[in-house]
Design a protein around this motif. Structure first.
Motif, PDB file in Angstrom:
ATOM      1  N   GLN A   1       0.814  -1.209   0.000  1.00 47.64           N
ATOM      2  CA  GLN A   1       0.000   0.000   0.000  1.00 47.64           C
ATOM      3  C   GLN A   1       0.860   1.278   0.000  1.00 47.64           C
ATOM      4  O   GLN A   1       0.629   2.184  -0.804  1.00 47.64           O
ATOM      5  CB  GLN A   1      -0.919  -0.029   1.230  1.00 47.64           C
ATOM      6  CG  GLN A   1      -2.155   0.820   1.098  1.00 47.64           C
ATOM      7  CD  GLN A   1      -3.027   0.737   2.345  1.00 47.64           C
ATOM      8  OE1 GLN A   1      -2.747  -0.043   3.253  1.00 47.64           O
ATOM      9  NE2 GLN A   1      -4.068   1.551   2.391  1.00 47.64           N
ATOM     10  N   ALA A   2       1.836   1.317   0.877  1.00 49.67           N
ATOM     11  CA  ALA A   2       2.663   2.526   0.983  1.00 49.67           C
ATOM     12  C   ALA A   2       3.493   2.772  -0.284  1.00 49.67           C
ATOM     13  O   ALA A   2       3.491   3.893  -0.825  1.00 49.67           O
ATOM     14  CB  ALA A   2       3.557   2.444   2.219  1.00 49.67           C
ATOM     15  N   PRO A   3       4.219   1.789  -0.805  1.00 45.96           N
ATOM     16  CA  PRO A   3       4.960   2.041  -2.053  1.00 45.96           C
ATOM     17  C   PRO A   3       4.050   2.396  -3.235  1.00 45.96           C
ATOM     18  O   PRO A   3       4.435   3.229  -4.073  1.00 45.96           O
ATOM     19  CB  PRO A   3       5.719   0.728  -2.318  1.00 45.96           C
ATOM     20  CG  PRO A   3       5.349  -0.223  -1.241  1.00 45.96           C
ATOM     21  CD  PRO A   3       4.566   0.488  -0.203  1.00 45.96           C
ATOM     22  N   LEU A   4       2.857   1.807  -3.293  1.00 48.96           N
ATOM     23  CA  LEU A   4       1.936   2.174  -4.373  1.00 48.96           C
ATOM     24  C   LEU A   4       1.492   3.628  -4.222  1.00 48.96           C
ATOM     25  O   LEU A   4       1.427   4.381  -5.204  1.00 48.96           O
ATOM     26  CB  LEU A   4       0.704   1.244  -4.367  1.00 48.96           C
ATOM     27  CG  LEU A   4       0.939  -0.190  -4.861  1.00 48.96           C
ATOM     28  CD1 LEU A   4      -0.278  -1.071  -4.552  1.00 48.96           C
ATOM     29  CD2 LEU A   4       1.258  -0.226  -6.357  1.00 48.96           C
ATOM     30  N   GLN A   5       1.212   4.040  -2.993  1.00 50.83           N
ATOM     31  CA  GLN A   5       0.802   5.429  -2.753  1.00 50.83           C
ATOM     32  C   GLN A   5       1.934   6.390  -3.124  1.00 50.83           C
ATOM     33  O   GLN A   5       1.690   7.441  -3.728  1.00 50.83           O
ATOM     34  CB  GLN A   5       0.405   5.622  -1.290  1.00 50.83           C
ATOM     35  CG  GLN A   5      -0.161   7.000  -0.972  1.00 50.83           C
ATOM     36  CD  GLN A   5      -1.458   7.282  -1.733  1.00 50.83           C
ATOM     37  OE1 GLN A   5      -2.446   6.568  -1.565  1.00 50.83           O
ATOM     38  NE2 GLN A   5      -1.459   8.311  -2.596  1.00 50.83           N
ATOM     39  N   ALA A   6       3.163   6.019  -2.808  1.00 53.65           N
ATOM     40  CA  ALA A   6       4.306   6.869  -3.150  1.00 53.65           C
ATOM     41  C   ALA A   6       4.435   7.013  -4.664  1.00 53.65           C
ATOM     42  O   ALA A   6       4.696   8.111  -5.192  1.00 53.65           O
ATOM     43  CB  ALA A   6       5.586   6.277  -2.544  1.00 53.65           C
ATOM     44  N   LEU A   7       4.198   5.914  -5.373  1.00 52.43           N
ATOM     45  CA  LEU A   7       4.270   5.960  -6.837  1.00 52.43           C
ATOM     46  C   LEU A   7       3.133   6.813  -7.401  1.00 52.43           C
ATOM     47  O   LEU A   7       3.336   7.607  -8.342  1.00 52.43           O
ATOM     48  CB  LEU A   7       4.212   4.535  -7.408  1.00 52.43           C
ATOM     49  CG  LEU A   7       4.272   4.402  -8.927  1.00 52.43           C
ATOM     50  CD1 LEU A   7       5.559   5.002  -9.492  1.00 52.43           C
ATOM     51  CD2 LEU A   7       4.137   2.935  -9.366  1.00 52.43           C
ATOM     52  N   ALA A   8       1.934   6.665  -6.821  1.00 51.35           N
ATOM     53  CA  ALA A   8       0.793   7.477  -7.276  1.00 51.35           C
ATOM     54  C   ALA A   8       1.089   8.962  -7.065  1.00 51.35           C
ATOM     55  O   ALA A   8       0.815   9.796  -7.946  1.00 51.35           O
ATOM     56  CB  ALA A   8      -0.474   7.058  -6.524  1.00 51.35           C
ATOM     57  N   ASP A   9       1.669   9.294  -5.909  1.00 50.96           N
ATOM     58  CA  ASP A   9       2.010  10.692  -5.625  1.00 50.96           C
ATOM     59  C   ASP A   9       3.048  11.212  -6.621  1.00 50.96           C
ATOM     60  O   ASP A   9       2.956  12.350  -7.101  1.00 50.96           O
ATOM     61  CB  ASP A   9       2.542  10.831  -4.193  1.00 50.96           C
ATOM     62  CG  ASP A   9       1.466  10.522  -3.153  1.00 50.96           C
ATOM     63  OD1 ASP A   9       0.270  10.505  -3.513  1.00 50.96           O
ATOM     64  OD2 ASP A   9       1.826  10.266  -1.984  1.00 50.96           O
ATOM     65  N   ALA A  10       4.024  10.369  -6.931  1.00 47.63           N
ATOM     66  CA  ALA A  10       5.073  10.778  -7.869  1.00 47.63           C
ATOM     67  C   ALA A  10       4.502  10.989  -9.267  1.00 47.63           C
ATOM     68  O   ALA A  10       4.943  11.885 -10.009  1.00 47.63           O
ATOM     69  CB  ALA A  10       6.192   9.737  -7.886  1.00 47.63           C
ATOM     70  N   MET A  11       3.508  10.176  -9.619  1.00 46.68           N
ATOM     71  CA  MET A  11       2.865  10.383 -10.928  1.00 46.68           C
ATOM     72  C   MET A  11       2.134  11.717 -10.950  1.00 46.68           C
ATOM     73  O   MET A  11       2.251  12.480 -11.921  1.00 46.68           O
ATOM     74  CB  MET A  11       1.900   9.238 -11.231  1.00 46.68           C
ATOM     75  CG  MET A  11       1.060   9.477 -12.486  1.00 46.68           C
ATOM     76  SD  MET A  11       0.123   8.031 -13.005  1.00 46.68           S
ATOM     77  CE  MET A  11      -0.700   7.595 -11.487  1.00 46.68           C
ATOM     78  N   GLU A  12       1.385  12.019  -9.886  1.00 49.69           N
ATOM     79  CA  GLU A  12       0.659  13.299  -9.841  1.00 49.69           C
ATOM     80  C   GLU A  12       1.637  14.470  -9.905  1.00 49.69           C
ATOM     81  O   GLU A  12       1.359  15.499 -10.528  1.00 49.69           O
ATOM     82  CB  GLU A  12      -0.196  13.395  -8.572  1.00 49.69           C
ATOM     83  CG  GLU A  12      -1.367  12.416  -8.508  1.00 49.69           C
ATOM     84  CD  GLU A  12      -2.358  12.547  -9.666  1.00 49.69           C
ATOM     85  OE1 GLU A  12      -2.461  13.629 -10.276  1.00 49.69           O
ATOM     86  OE2 GLU A  12      -3.020  11.534  -9.976  1.00 49.69           O
ATOM     87  N   ALA A  13       2.805  14.300  -9.265  1.00 45.32           N
ATOM     88  CA  ALA A  13       3.816  15.363  -9.266  1.00 45.32           C
ATOM     89  C   ALA A  13       4.605  15.406 -10.575  1.00 45.32           C
ATOM     90  O   ALA A  13       5.392  16.327 -10.797  1.00 45.32           O
ATOM     91  CB  ALA A  13       4.769  15.158  -8.088  1.00 45.32           C
ATOM     92  N   GLY A  14       4.399  14.403 -11.405  1.00 45.02           N
ATOM     93  CA  GLY A  14       5.122  14.347 -12.671  1.00 45.02           C
ATOM     94  C   GLY A  14       6.553  13.881 -12.544  1.00 45.02           C
ATOM     95  O   GLY A  14       7.334  13.981 -13.488  1.00 45.02           O
ATOM     96  N   THR A  15       6.918  13.358 -11.392  1.00 44.37           N
ATOM     97  CA  THR A  15       8.309  12.962 -11.156  1.00 44.37           C
ATOM     98  C   THR A  15       8.555  11.467 -11.355  1.00 44.37           C
ATOM     99  O   THR A  15       9.707  11.037 -11.361  1.00 44.37           O
ATOM    100  CB  THR A  15       8.728  13.342  -9.722  1.00 44.37           C
ATOM    101  OG1 THR A  15       7.834  12.703  -8.800  1.00 44.37           O
ATOM    102  CG2 THR A  15       8.656  14.850  -9.514  1.00 44.37           C
ATOM    103  N   ALA A  16       7.485  10.678 -11.490  1.00 42.77           N
ATOM    104  CA  ALA A  16       7.691   9.238 -11.697  1.00 42.77           C
ATOM    105  C   ALA A  16       8.183   8.999 -13.117  1.00 42.77           C
ATOM    106  O   ALA A  16       7.687   9.632 -14.055  1.00 42.77           O
ATOM    107  CB  ALA A  16       6.387   8.478 -11.460  1.00 42.77           C
ATOM    108  N   PRO A  17       9.167   8.129 -13.304  1.00 45.21           N
ATOM    109  CA  PRO A  17       9.594   7.823 -14.668  1.00 45.21           C
ATOM    110  C   PRO A  17       8.569   6.920 -15.362  1.00 45.21           C
ATOM    111  O   PRO A  17       7.863   6.159 -14.703  1.00 45.21           O
ATOM    112  CB  PRO A  17      10.916   7.070 -14.463  1.00 45.21           C
ATOM    113  CG  PRO A  17      10.857   6.529 -13.067  1.00 45.21           C
ATOM    114  CD  PRO A  17       9.908   7.379 -12.274  1.00 45.21           C
TER     115      PRO A  17
END
Lengths: 332, 332
Positions: free
Chosen positions: B46-62
């Motif tokens: 749950q936590a790593p998925l949430q971190a990835l979702a946040d990074a996508m919203e911020a545009g920082t996820a590759p």
């Protein structure tokens, strides 16, 4: 070939091949990690699995161990669909009287079938956790088939060629909950807790002449707390397994590994006894005027073992289970 | 969080996280290869998925890509159990009249629920292959919940805390086959071909106030061949999802990933329209004295899209499907 699944903490368990005498086993995981995986890749794995089975019989396979049914999960601990027919009309007619439900329309010409839960099957020696003795705890001895992929709209004849394996099972039922669920028209749900399976699933050739016309022509010997309860024969099945599969696949396809059940094995001759308590109870009411047999209590055991016509034990191994309170099971 | 599953030829598909605006997606496979895997290890992922979702919203996820609903399977292309309630009593009462079946006992105090096939769900844009126009082809717009592990005997309140995700679905139905199957008492089987799902499954927090009291308080906008058919609101659900889950788990546990459906969304106010054809037909019969609306034909489309009270599109994306002959689908 004979297959069993050893419990290993995973949802699908670990596949083994079992010897003809059910005495030995050998890991099949190098070919297919689990039985569901084997069924999904049947054409590719059938020959290597047969070669391994032959090597076990010849004693040349490495790693042969004693086969322990107590270490087994159901052959498929979970499967894509569990579809249970009621193909012994003798049983169905008696149950109409037992449940006092209206006659099922077209009962003699169209199979009836319910969709059961298929995510959490019980192994052959597993305790059976149930929430209340007041629910009318009952066993139901059945045969079943495990299918390969089945296309939508398959004919009954073509459906028979989709049969990959035969199984023996106990379709646990809660009789106090069944009639209400039938009257809703939505079918069984609470009345059907997890179903249990004998340890060994077999290819149809293992039955020889006992697999004929899409029926398992074997007697299912049922004992309740060590006492004989009945040994009805599968040959009286009114719809054969091909007809049941075709019924299930009329408007949808079935993916590899679906299990289709016969419904409670039941014979017209009273001397055969019964494979479930509800049937004996209604026969008592009809023949003796009153019900004498109660449903199961916590601590009760049921044993089911199919036998060939000549009395030899069948290839499925035995189901031998004890009913326990759900709360105790959860704590344990 | 918003999840979708891309088709990749496997049975469980490939997990992606979807952006709040449903415009972008990012592969989640490094954390969990599939949604069913994520649900089985929810606490760990749950936590790593949430971190990835946040990074996508911020545009920082590759690796952010455009989200394409047409590339999606159902969020869970298969699942352990699919259990569909009938929790809008307005719908149930109308269907009794439509099917001319006996009143369901205890209908107002005890949920009714059928067990559906869960091995072969349809994606949001998939064609719907069906064997015959004579079967009374109908859609049924519903909401549903995806559960974590549910213990046997769970209370309705505790069951609500087992809800992991919310989904929107189309419970395809064949109305000519339903009444017979209800009369057998064994429930729906042939009357329920594969169920279809909107592309995005969401954690309950994504709904804000629209997830309240175990109900999805959103309007389900349904269009048939581009014309408005209805937009009933999920808030009128008579049993909430916790009650439905508790009903399903009374005598058995549910493994992670089971889906429980609301039944056809239905409102008492006639102005809301309907989320299935059978309901409109019986309303026509009651209000106008005759049925005017036929069932679906091959080539027909249905579109379903949930909307918030303020008119914004809901988070599930749209179901938009076409009915086709099964034979053509098999050949294609």
């Amino acid at each position: 070939m004979k297959f069993a699944t050893l419990k290993d903490g995973t949802l699908d368990g670990r596949l083994v091949l079992v010897s003809h005498d059910l005495g030995r086993a050998v890991a099949a995981t190098a070919i297919a990690p689990s039985l569901i995986d084997a069924l999904q890749r049947w054409d590719a794995v059938q020959a290597p699995l047969q070669a391994l089975a032959d090597a076990m019989e010849a004693g040349t396979a490495p790693g042969i161990v004693a086969f322990d049914p107590a270490a087994c999960a159901a052959p498929l601990p979970r499967c894509p669909q569990w579809l249970d027919g009621s193909a012994f009309l003798n049983h169905g007619r008696l149950m109409e009287q037992a449940f006092n439900t209206p006659p099922i329309p077209d009962f003699e010409t169209m199979p009836v079938m319910y969709q059961g839960a298929s995510d959490d099957f019980l192994g052959p020696r597993d305790d059976v956790p149930l929430p209340s003795e007041a629910h009318g705890i009952d066993f139901e001895g059945e045969f079943g088939v495990v299918c390969g992929p089945v296309p939508m709209g398959v004919s009954a004849d073509a459906a028979l060629s989709c049969v990959r394996l035969l199984v023996q099972l106990n379709d646990w039922s809660l009789r106090a909950l069944g009639p209400h669920e039938m009257k809703t028209g939505f079918g069984f749900l609470q009345a059907k807790p997890s179903t249990a399976f004998a340890p060994v699933a077999v290819t149809p050739d293992e039955l020889g002449d006992a697999w004929q016309g899409g029926r398992v022509r074997m007697k299912l010997h049922v004992q309740w707390n060590g006492e004989r309860f009945g040994e009805p024969d599968g040959r009286e099945m009114n719809f054969h397994f091909g007809e049941l599969i075709a019924h299930a696949a009329r408007t949808r396809r079935l993916s590899a590994g679906c299990i289709v059940g016969s419904g409670t094995v039941s014979n017209r001759a009273r001397g055969a006894g019964s494979a479930c308590i509800a049937e004996r109870r209604v026969i008592e009411k009809i023949d003796l005027g009153a019900i004498h047999t109660p449903f199961m209590r916590y601590g009760d055991r049921v044993r089911m073992q199919a036998r060939f016509a000549d009395g030899r034990d069948g290839p499925f191994g035995a189901i031998d289970q004890r009913v326990v309170p759900a709360a105790a099971a959860a704590e344990g």
